[in-house]
Design a protein around this motif. Structure first.
Motif, PDB file in Angstrom:
ATOM      1  N   SER A  14       0.815  -1.217   0.000  1.00  0.00           N
ATOM      2  CA  SER A  14       0.000   0.000   0.000  1.00  0.00           C
ATOM      3  C   SER A  14       0.847   1.266   0.000  1.00  0.00           C
ATOM      4  O   SER A  14       0.409   2.303  -0.497  1.00  0.00           O
ATOM      5  CB  SER A  14      -0.936  -0.003   1.215  1.00  0.00           C
ATOM      6  OG  SER A  14      -0.195  -0.048   2.427  1.00  0.00           O
ATOM      7  N   GLN A  15       2.038   1.216   0.546  1.00  0.00           N
ATOM      8  CA  GLN A  15       2.884   2.414   0.613  1.00  0.00           C
ATOM      9  C   GLN A  15       3.399   2.857  -0.753  1.00  0.00           C
ATOM     10  O   GLN A  15       3.682   4.033  -0.948  1.00  0.00           O
ATOM     11  CB  GLN A  15       4.062   2.168   1.550  1.00  0.00           C
ATOM     12  CG  GLN A  15       3.691   2.126   3.017  1.00  0.00           C
ATOM     13  CD  GLN A  15       4.908   2.339   3.910  1.00  0.00           C
ATOM     14  OE1 GLN A  15       6.047   2.331   3.458  1.00  0.00           O
ATOM     15  NE2 GLN A  15       4.674   2.566   5.188  1.00  0.00           N
ATOM     16  N   THR A  16       3.525   1.896  -1.679  1.00  0.00           N
ATOM     17  CA  THR A  16       4.228   2.215  -2.930  1.00  0.00           C
ATOM     18  C   THR A  16       3.420   1.953  -4.195  1.00  0.00           C
ATOM     19  O   THR A  16       3.775   2.477  -5.251  1.00  0.00           O
ATOM     20  CB  THR A  16       5.526   1.399  -3.007  1.00  0.00           C
ATOM     21  OG1 THR A  16       5.205  -0.001  -2.832  1.00  0.00           O
ATOM     22  CG2 THR A  16       6.503   1.818  -1.918  1.00  0.00           C
ATOM     23  N   SER A 201       8.378   0.025   4.393  1.00  0.00           N
ATOM     24  CA  SER A 201       8.010  -1.036   3.465  1.00  0.00           C
ATOM     25  C   SER A 201       8.915  -2.229   3.708  1.00  0.00           C
ATOM     26  O   SER A 201      10.138  -2.086   3.769  1.00  0.00           O
ATOM     27  CB  SER A 201       8.159  -0.550   2.015  1.00  0.00           C
ATOM     28  OG  SER A 201       7.904  -1.597   1.105  1.00  0.00           O
TER      29      SER A 201
END
Length: 314
Positions: A14-16, A201
């Motif tokens: 979800s972060q990237t 991450s």
């Protein structure tokens, strides 16, 4: 059939993922971006969809399982595969796609190891493992692939539709590389800059357990793709063991006329018998592999004809 299909296997990225989708869409505006969500629990699929990707699900856990579904479901003239962790630069994508579409490459490898990988990657055992895997495969299969474990690759239609995905996990990249080398496909290397994952991450690759699986995959594929060399080496080792056991008995027999160690003599004989069985097994399996190679060339021609029919319909 898409001209370029970008395939992104994802699990909890979800972060990237939104940045990866946007970056690759900007670098290849003509491409269709597919994100295959592998049971993420952090909203990865929703974020990818909001960024403009076509999102599909693979419920069977494992990167190999995701790639099996991606390659089966998507038809394209060129496939570009990358991870959703934002460690690969989208700027290399046009050159990788060009080598497939214009130069006829079957697989293009995004080579991290020749650029910034060893400086950026903070996990020393990953560095060692990548070097070990590359050296092992290039030695065993007489290849010149610069980065075996990279997740950044481009493929032709013919490669994708003739590649049997057998691995379930991260060893899939090793399997792809060996398949391309064994089937004499046209492989190109493109040096790409690598950047480590952003803070927060985490990698899904386990250094030790996945590393062992990769090494076992190399050994398994060496046995499957080079059976005569594999069983020939095994026969040589068994022969040497048998001779080491037998020669002292033979020397004693010449000196005394006696055979004082019958158990050792029996073990030596059975070991030599195992060596002969291994040698002939290698010869038999090598003949079967040659037949498989001929059948593959026929299948490759069928896939090429199917590809040309799809092109004619465009």
């Amino acid at each position: 059939m898409d001209t370029i299909a970008v395939l992104i296997p994802c699990y909890n990225e979800s972060q990237t993922i939104a940045k990866v989708v946007r970056d690759i869409s900007a670098a290849l505006p003509e491409a269709v971006v597919y994100v295959y969500d592998n049971n993420s629990t952090d909203g990865t699929g929703d974020l990818a969809r909001a960024a403009g990707a076509i999102v599909r699900q693979e419920y069977k856990q494992g990167k190999g399982n995701v790639i099996r579904r991606m390659l089966r479901e998507v038809d394209a003239r060129c496939y570009l595969m990358l991870d959703g962790d934002d460690t690969y630069p989208a700027s290399a994508a046009p050159e990788m796609a060009r080598l497939v579409l214009e130069q006829g490459a079957d697989m293009v490898v995004g080579d991290r190891l020749s650029s910034t990988y060893f400086q950026e990657n903070k996990r020393p055992f990953h560095n060692f493992g990548n070097s070990l895997v590359r050296s092992s495969i290039n030695c065993l299969f007489h290849s010149e692939i610069k980065d075996i474990m990279t997740g950044y690759r481009a493929f032709s239609y013919q490669f994708v539709k003739t590649f049997p995905v057998l691995s379930a996990g991260f060893e899939i990249e090793t399997e792809m590389s060996i398949h391309a080398v064994d089937k004499k496909m046209y492989v190109e290397n493109v040096v790409v800059d690598y950047r480590d994952r952003p803070e927060g991450s985490t990698s899904k690759l386990n250094t030790y357990s996945d590393g062992i699986r990769v090494l076992m995959t190399i050994l398994r594929l060496f046995r499957l793709y080079r059976p005569f060399r594999f069983f020939g080496l095994l026969a040589l080792v068994l022969t040497l063991i048998s001779l080491v056991l037998f020669i002292p008995i033979l020397v004693t027999y010449f000196h005394t006329g006696l055979v004082p160690r019958f158990p050792t003599l029996i073990v030596s004989g059975f070991t030599m018998l195992a060596a002969l069985v291994s040698l002939f097994s290698g010869l038999l399996l090598d003949n079967l592999r040659q037949k498989d190679c001929r059948d593959f060339e026929f299948k490759l021609q069928q896939v090429h004809n199917q590809y040309m029919r799809c092109e004619d319909k465009r």
